[in-house]
Enzyme design. Structure first.
Site, short mmCIF file in Angstrom:
data_model
loop_
_atom_site.label_atom_id
_atom_site.label_comp_id
_atom_site.label_asym_id
_atom_site.label_seq_id
_atom_site.Cartn_x
_atom_site.Cartn_y
_atom_site.Cartn_z
N ASP A 105 0.93 -1.27 0.13
CA ASP A 105 -0.03 -0.03 -0.02
C ASP A 105 0.94 1.17 0.09
OD1 ASP A 105 -1.91 -1.85 0.22
OD2 ASP A 105 -2.51 -1.07 2.24
N ASP A 193 -2.53 5.78 -3.13
CA ASP A 193 -1.91 4.54 -2.44
C ASP A 193 -1.12 3.81 -3.45
OD1 ASP A 193 -3.16 5.38 0.11
OD2 ASP A 193 -4.13 3.54 0.48
N HIS A 242 -7.81 0.26 -3.79
CA HIS A 242 -6.62 -0.75 -4.14
C HIS A 242 -6.99 -1.57 -5.23
CE1 HIS A 242 -4.97 0.00 0.26
NE2 HIS A 242 -4.94 1.19 -0.58
N ASP A 244 -5.54 -4.44 -6.44
CA ASP A 244 -5.03 -5.75 -6.63
C ASP A 244 -6.01 -6.87 -5.97
OD1 ASP A 244 -4.64 -4.78 -3.82
OD2 ASP A 244 -2.59 -5.43 -3.81
N CYS A 348 -0.78 -7.76 -1.10
CA CYS A 348 -0.91 -6.81 0.03
C CYS A 348 0.42 -6.73 0.89
CB CYS A 348 -2.14 -6.77 0.70
SG CYS A 348 -3.53 -6.55 -0.11
N1 ABU Z 1 -6.00 -3.97 -0.16
C1 ABU Z 1 -6.83 -4.53 -1.08
C2 ABU Z 1 -8.42 -4.49 -0.61
C3 ABU Z 1 -9.25 -4.49 -1.85
C4 ABU Z 1 -10.54 -4.84 -1.53
O1 ABU Z 1 -11.10 -4.84 -0.19
O2 ABU Z 1 -11.18 -5.49 -2.45
#
Ligand code: ABU
Length: 366
Positions: A105, A193, A242, A244, A348
């Site tokens: 992050d 981020d 985010h 990912d 992450c």
């Molecule tokens: N840090 C990834 C969180 C993404 C999500 O909650 O889908």
């Protein structure tokens, strides 16, 4: 030693794995309120997480680090700072910090450079300090390493949309807002981020959402003039933060897409034109995230590529593992679910230091 990484899939040789020490349930603040799901057990509580959950998460992270080392990968770990301590700047107070489980992050590695992201949660303002001892060591060891800190934001109330402070907005309203790009972060200042960026050689794809605004994307575009920086917006996510768990490149020509967060047409067309296959990710194995977790169940697709044929997948995410196996990858199962609440999954909890590879153009046709 050397710092360099251009993609999410080149052979991984050196990586940072986070730690759960002093991990916190953040105290209410605008960006956290927006991201924590409305029915979450995190609502109404904050402070240091239970010690048994910290110990369990640390055991899993240590096991993951040991697995990577057994595969010949150099693993570094952050040095936790006092995350119990509140923060006071001239512009805001935060009653807790967050932790250092999720280096992805904070740290964006692009080629020989690591950028410390601005971050957008107040409780994460000082998180970069947990990585400074490592970055200082890299600076001393690698004369080509570029250590950059993006402009620190002020995070006054002007950086956040007050409507998101409401605890009961409702998922449909959130979906309407995010479809119209009405996110919790405003355009007051540069915000991003690092986990909103995926790296594909000459191309960077950046998610516009709760944790990255247009100014953040513009900063990245100006900062990396030799890259093509694509802004992406995924309207199907009521809590967009985010990239990912939404769009995950696996190897040249193959990218995993979250079926509930459809790929924007301009990116679908870019991949199609360059003969990439976009595959919808398998459903998560779990209907709910673990207790006190602010991430979605789509951590199932938060995988870590060790190289273009080998992928680490969380051990209980059996559907995702089966799909990747069918796609021809060697699947390495890694137990991490009990660490999810501390900041996320396998992608992450890592940040690249070195992957063998260069800045190849994988999407040459516009
Ligand atoms: N840090 C990834 C969180 C993404 C999500 O909650 O889908």
């Amino acid at each position: 030693m050397r710092v360099e990484s251009w993609t999410e899939w080149d052979p991984l040789r050196h990586v940072i794995v986070g730690r759960a020490d002093l991990g916190q349930v953040p105290a209410p603040e605008p960006a956290v309120n927006a991201k924590v799901p409305e029915h979450s057990d995190m609502r109404g509580r904050w402070g240091r997480r239970p010690q048994d959950s910290i110990d369990r998460a640390n055991a899993l992270l240590d096991d993951f680090a040991a697995l990577l080392r057994r595969r010949g990968i150099v693993v570094d770990r952050p040095e936790p700072i006092d995350f119990d301590a509140g923060i006071q700047t001239p512009d805001f107070q935060a009653r807790t910090q967050f932790g250092c489980m999720a280096p992805r992050d904070v740290l964006l590695t692009v080629g020989p450079e690591i950028v410390e992201a601005t971050m957008s949660f107040r409780c994460r303002w000082f998180e970069y300090l947990a990585y400074r001892p490592l970055l200082t060591r890299y600076f001393e060891a690698d004369p080509a390493f570029r250590h950059t800190a993006a402009p620190k934001p002020r995070l006054t109330d002007r950086s956040f949309r007050p409507g998101y402070l409401d605890d009961a907005i409702g998922v449909q309203t959130r979906l309407d807002w995010t479809a119209r790009k009405v996110f919790v972060t405003t355009e007051e200042e540069i915000l991003f981020d690092a986990a909103d960026v995926i790296r594909l050689g000459r191309d960077l794809i950046v998610q516009h959402g709760f944790t990255t605004n247009r100014k953040g994307i513009a900063w990245l575009r100006r900062h990396f003039p030799d890259h093509r920086v694509h802004a992406a917006h995924f309207p199907g996510d009521p809590y967009p933060a985010h990239i990912d768990c939404t769009l995950v490149p696996l190897c040249p020509g193959l990218i995993l897409s979250n079926p509930t967060r459809p790929l924007p047409e301009h990116l679908r067309s870019l991949f199609r034109t360059n003969d990439w296959q976009v595959v919808e990710a398998a459903p998560p194995a779990h209907a709910e995230p673990p207790p006190l977790c602010y991430s979605s169940v789509w951590l199932s697709m938060n995988v870590l590529m060790l190289d273009a044929r080998t992928v680490c997948v969380e051990k209980t995410e059996v559907h995702q593992a089966e799909q990747l196996d069918r796609l021809g990858f060697e699947v390495v199962p890694v137990a991490l679910r009990d660490a999810y609440p501390f900041g996320g999954g396998l992608h992450c909890c890592t940040a690249d230091v070195y992957r063998a590879g260069d800045r190849t153009d994988y999407l040459p046709r516009p």
